[in-house]
Design a protein around this motif. Structure first.
Motif, PDB file in Angstrom:
ATOM      1  N   LYS A 170      55.732-122.366 -37.236  1.00 30.52           N
ATOM      2  CA  LYS A 170      56.461-122.189 -35.984  1.00 30.52           C
ATOM      3  C   LYS A 170      56.561-123.533 -35.256  1.00 30.52           C
ATOM      4  N   THR A 171      57.739-123.797 -34.704  1.00 24.88           N
ATOM      5  CA  THR A 171      57.948-124.974 -33.858  1.00 24.88           C
ATOM      6  C   THR A 171      58.515-124.505 -32.525  1.00 24.88           C
ATOM      7  N   THR A 172      58.541-125.408 -31.560  1.00 28.21           N
ATOM      8  CA  THR A 172      59.043-125.043 -30.235  1.00 28.21           C
ATOM      9  C   THR A 172      60.501-124.591 -30.297  1.00 28.21           C
ATOM     10  N   HIS A 173      61.331-125.347 -31.002  1.00 32.77           N
ATOM     11  CA  HIS A 173      62.757-124.995 -30.993  1.00 32.77           C
ATOM     12  C   HIS A 173      63.033-123.711 -31.759  1.00 32.77           C
ATOM     13  N   THR A 174      62.323-123.468 -32.860  1.00 36.92           N
ATOM     14  CA  THR A 174      62.556-122.212 -33.579  1.00 36.92           C
ATOM     15  C   THR A 174      62.064-121.019 -32.766  1.00 36.92           C
ATOM     16  N   THR A 175      60.947-121.172 -32.083  1.00 41.02           N
ATOM     17  CA  THR A 175      60.411-120.072 -31.274  1.00 41.02           C
ATOM     18  C   THR A 175      61.331-119.762 -30.097  1.00 41.02           C
ATOM     19  N   HIS A 176      61.850-120.806 -29.445  1.00 43.11           N
ATOM     20  CA  HIS A 176      62.803-120.589 -28.352  1.00 43.11           C
ATOM     21  C   HIS A 176      64.047-119.854 -28.863  1.00 43.11           C
ATOM     22  N   GLY A 177      64.537-120.291 -30.034  1.00 41.51           N
ATOM     23  CA  GLY A 177      65.718-119.637 -30.602  1.00 41.51           C
ATOM     24  C   GLY A 177      65.463-118.176 -30.941  1.00 41.51           C
ATOM     25  N   GLU A 178      64.273-117.883 -31.474  1.00 39.71           N
ATOM     26  CA  GLU A 178      63.932-116.501 -31.805  1.00 39.71           C
ATOM     27  C   GLU A 178      63.897-115.612 -30.563  1.00 39.71           C
ATOM     28  N   ILE A 179      63.316-116.112 -29.496  1.00 35.73           N
ATOM     29  CA  ILE A 179      63.209-115.308 -28.278  1.00 35.73           C
ATOM     30  C   ILE A 179      64.599-114.951 -27.738  1.00 35.73           C
ATOM     31  N   ILE A 180      65.507-115.921 -27.720  1.00 38.50           N
ATOM     32  CA  ILE A 180      66.872-115.642 -27.263  1.00 38.50           C
ATOM     33  C   ILE A 180      67.545-114.633 -28.192  1.00 38.50           C
ATOM     34  N   LEU A 181      67.400-114.843 -29.497  1.00 37.11           N
ATOM     35  CA  LEU A 181      68.016-113.941 -30.470  1.00 37.11           C
ATOM     36  C   LEU A 181      67.480-112.526 -30.335  1.00 37.11           C
ATOM     37  N   TYR A 182      66.162-112.376 -30.267  1.00 39.48           N
ATOM     38  CA  TYR A 182      65.571-111.038 -30.214  1.00 39.48           C
ATOM     39  C   TYR A 182      65.851-110.353 -28.886  1.00 39.48           C
ATOM     40  N   ALA A 183      65.900-111.121 -27.801  1.00 43.86           N
ATOM     41  CA  ALA A 183      66.263-110.540 -26.512  1.00 43.86           C
ATOM     42  C   ALA A 183      67.689-109.995 -26.565  1.00 43.86           C
ATOM     43  N   THR A 184      68.574-110.739 -27.217  1.00 37.69           N
ATOM     44  CA  THR A 184      69.955-110.289 -27.381  1.00 37.69           C
ATOM     45  C   THR A 184      70.021-109.011 -28.215  1.00 37.69           C
ATOM     46  N   GLN A 185      69.194-108.946 -29.256  1.00 42.17           N
ATOM     47  CA  GLN A 185      69.153-107.741 -30.097  1.00 42.17           C
ATOM     48  C   GLN A 185      68.668-106.533 -29.310  1.00 42.17           C
ATOM     49  N   LEU A 186      67.687-106.743 -28.425  1.00 37.45           N
ATOM     50  CA  LEU A 186      67.205-105.641 -27.583  1.00 37.45           C
ATOM     51  C   LEU A 186      68.317-105.157 -26.654  1.00 37.45           C
ATOM     52  N   GLU A 187      69.066-106.099 -26.089  1.00 37.95           N
ATOM     53  CA  GLU A 187      70.200-105.722 -25.240  1.00 37.95           C
ATOM     54  C   GLU A 187      71.221-104.908 -26.027  1.00 37.95           C
ATOM     55  N   SER A 188      71.462-105.303 -27.269  1.00 40.19           N
ATOM     56  CA  SER A 188      72.423-104.597 -28.107  1.00 40.19           C
ATOM     57  C   SER A 188      71.981-103.152 -28.356  1.00 40.19           C
ATOM     58  N   ILE A 189      70.688-102.957 -28.567  1.00 41.99           N
ATOM     59  CA  ILE A 189      70.161-101.601 -28.773  1.00 41.99           C
ATOM     60  C   ILE A 189      70.399-100.750 -27.534  1.00 41.99           C
ATOM     61  N   SER A 190      70.093-101.310 -26.369  1.00 41.46           N
ATOM     62  CA  SER A 190      70.274-100.576 -25.111  1.00 41.46           C
ATOM     63  C   SER A 190      71.735-100.228 -24.871  1.00 41.46           C
ATOM     64  N   HIS A 191      72.621-101.187 -25.130  1.00 37.96           N
ATOM     65  CA  HIS A 191      74.056-100.943 -24.928  1.00 37.96           C
ATOM     66  C   HIS A 191      74.549 -99.844 -25.859  1.00 37.96           C
ATOM     67  N   SER A 192      74.143 -99.924 -27.148  1.00 44.04           N
ATOM     68  CA  SER A 192      74.642 -98.947 -28.119  1.00 44.04           C
ATOM     69  C   SER A 192      74.123 -97.546 -27.849  1.00 44.04           C
ATOM     70  N   GLU A 193      73.008 -97.421 -27.126  1.00 45.10           N
ATOM     71  CA  GLU A 193      72.431 -96.107 -26.839  1.00 45.10           C
ATOM     72  C   GLU A 193      72.618 -95.696 -25.378  1.00 45.10           C
ATOM     73  N   GLY A 194      73.557 -96.380 -24.698  1.00 47.90           N
ATOM     74  CA  GLY A 194      73.946 -95.984 -23.348  1.00 47.90           C
ATOM     75  C   GLY A 194      72.923 -96.281 -22.277  1.00 47.90           C
ATOM     76  N   GLU A 195      72.105 -97.299 -22.458  1.00 50.69           N
ATOM     77  CA  GLU A 195      71.084 -97.662 -21.463  1.00 50.69           C
ATOM     78  C   GLU A 195      71.253 -99.113 -21.028  1.00 50.69           C
ATOM     79  N   LYS A 196      72.451 -99.453 -20.575  1.00 49.99           N
ATOM     80  CA  LYS A 196      72.777-100.840 -20.247  1.00 49.99           C
ATOM     81  C   LYS A 196      71.911-101.408 -19.123  1.00 49.99           C
ATOM     82  N   LYS A 197      71.503-100.561 -18.175  1.00 57.65           N
ATOM     83  CA  LYS A 197      70.735-101.062 -17.031  1.00 57.65           C
ATOM     84  C   LYS A 197      69.275-101.353 -17.380  1.00 57.65           C
TER      85      LYS A 197
END
Length: 438
Positions: A315-342
């Motif tokens: 793990k490096t700083t830049h890869t970890t930062h990139g993962e957090i942004i990516l996974y946060a986006t994936q969590l948002e996608s799950i919420s949107h697809s299941e009608g829980e945008k808020k």
């Protein structure tokens, strides 16, 4: 059987399908990291190129086919006593040993094994205690044909006396066992008894209709992706063998694909994981159902699958930062697809995250409610993504803590994928508990 995890080399003569008179000498090198590379030397200026298959006869007499557009890259020209020789290298996508194959040739059957596949199917004890069977362990219908899991083993004929194979400190006991064996042989004169050695599990794909080597490999790649998800570590093929039918006979063709994996990823692939510690194995899930669902909607392009298959263990700083942004986006996608945008972070954490994940995130963010965790994830994600945002969390959290956050989010998203595949909730909880940071 081909071992795709070892470096190998072959020498031979090579030629285009219609240009045997222009054959030239070369050496094929194969590694899982660099793939299939042909190094060659020709003694004139007429280098054949531009074809999508190249044939060869290896020094041991076997026929082979190289798949890929043969171009004379990295070539150098040498002049010596009026003789011009050209040397170069060419990279190929596949090497097939055992036959001359057409570019678009179709196949109906392939067998392959995967790293750590044996442990996934071993319920308890060791492979030595598994009872060999020549019938499929399971058979699953898919959109391309059938997936079957088989035992494979070396079978050695037993001698007339069982004493040649089994030892006991009690001579009376071994004599009685041998006598019983002789009686059974007399009772069943047409029966042949063999010893099973090197027992393993392998996958057999049967295609309806037949398919090309490129499509065939895509299905193997997809199955490898599913398996990496189930055991939470990189997985690659150990061997791939095409079964080619010729009238009433068949031949076996060994396939070496250019996998191009990182050395760190390969090390993780070959690192053994005991079946005793696997939270998901064939006995804890409905394996047939999961394979069927996976091939109905494979997630081969998913960044989550790629993050497992391309893991190197560092793990490096830049890869970890990139993962957090990516996974946060994936969590948002799950919420949107299941009608829980808020509740873009709170909802998936509640629905797909285990208690282990909740407690871990609460600890690292120093809060007591999931709603506060969700807010902290949002703030951290924005600190990373926006240049002028004050770096409150980034100043406070160490690289190790950021890596832990990344893994908790990763496992939450995987919880969603496993749920869609039909993995039971209690098995997912055990999975997330096992692979959460400690």
């Amino acid at each position: 059987m081909a071992n795709l995890l070892n470096e190998q080399k072959w020498r031979g003569e090579f030629f285009l399908p219609a240009s045997y008179d222009q054959r030239f000498f070369g050496e094929i090198s194969y590694t899982p990291e660099d793939g299939v590379i042909l190094s060659y030397t020709v003694t004139d200026n007429n280098i054949p190129e531009g074809e999508n298959v190249l044939y060869g006869v290896l020094s041991e007499g076997k026929q082979c086919t190289l798949f890929g557009n043969f171009q004379s890259h990295q070539k150098s020209i040498n002049f010596n006593n009026g003789l011009a020789t050209q040397s170069g290298q060419a990279r190929f996508s596949f090497l097939a040993i055992g036959d001359f194959l057409y570019e678009d040739e179709k196949f109906s059957r392939v067998m392959f094994s995967l790293t750590n596949f044996q442990e996934f199917f071993c319920e308890k004890g060791f492979l030595d205690s598994v009872v060999y069977t020549n019938t499929p362990i399971c058979s699953i219908d898919t959109e391309f044909g059938k997936v079957k899991i088989y035992n494979s083993a070396s079978l050695k004929y037993m001698s007339s006396s069982i004493k040649s194979h089994i030892y006991s400190q009690d001579p009376k006991a071994i004599s009685e066992l041998d006598l019983a064996f002789q009686e059974i042989k007399s009772k069943y004169p047409n029966a042949f008894f063999t010893l099973t050695q090197n027992l393993r599990y392998q996958v057999n794909f049967e295609f309806f209709p037949e398919t090309s080597i490129h499509e065939l490999h895509k299905h193997i790649f997809s199955f490898s992706n599913l398996f990496s998800l189930l055991i939470y570590k990189p997985v690659c093929p150990e061997s791939v063998t095409i079964i080619k039918s010729n009238d009433d006979n068949y031949s076996k063709i060994e396939i070496y694909p250019s996998m191009m994996i990182e050395s760190g990823t390969k090390d993780l692939c070959v690192q053994e994981c005991s079946h005793l510690l696997l939270p998901i194995n064939q006995f804890s899930i409905s394996f047939n159902q999961i394979i069927s669902r996976w091939f109905q909607n494979p997630q081969d392009e998913s960044p989550i699958i790629s993050s497992i298959q391309c893991e190197t263990g560092f793990k490096t700083t830049h890869t970890t930062h990139g993962e957090i942004i990516l996974y946060a986006t994936q969590l948002e996608s799950i919420s949107h697809s299941e009608g829980e945008k808020k509740k873009k972070y709170e909802y998936p954490l509640f629905k797909y995250g285990s208690q282990e994940i909740h407690e871990g995130l609460k600890k690292v963010f120093e809060c007591s409610e999931i709603s506060d965790v969700a807010r902290s994830i949002s703030d951290l994600r924005n600190e990373i993504a926006h240049v002028k945002r004050p770096k409150t969390w980034l100043k406070k959290l160490s690289l190790n803590e950021l890596a832990n956050i990344s893994q908790y989010l990763h496992l939450t998203i995987i919880g969603c994928i496993l749920t869609e595949l039909g993995v039971p909730k209690n098995v997912i909880d055990n999975y997330q508990k096992k692979y959460s940071p400690h």
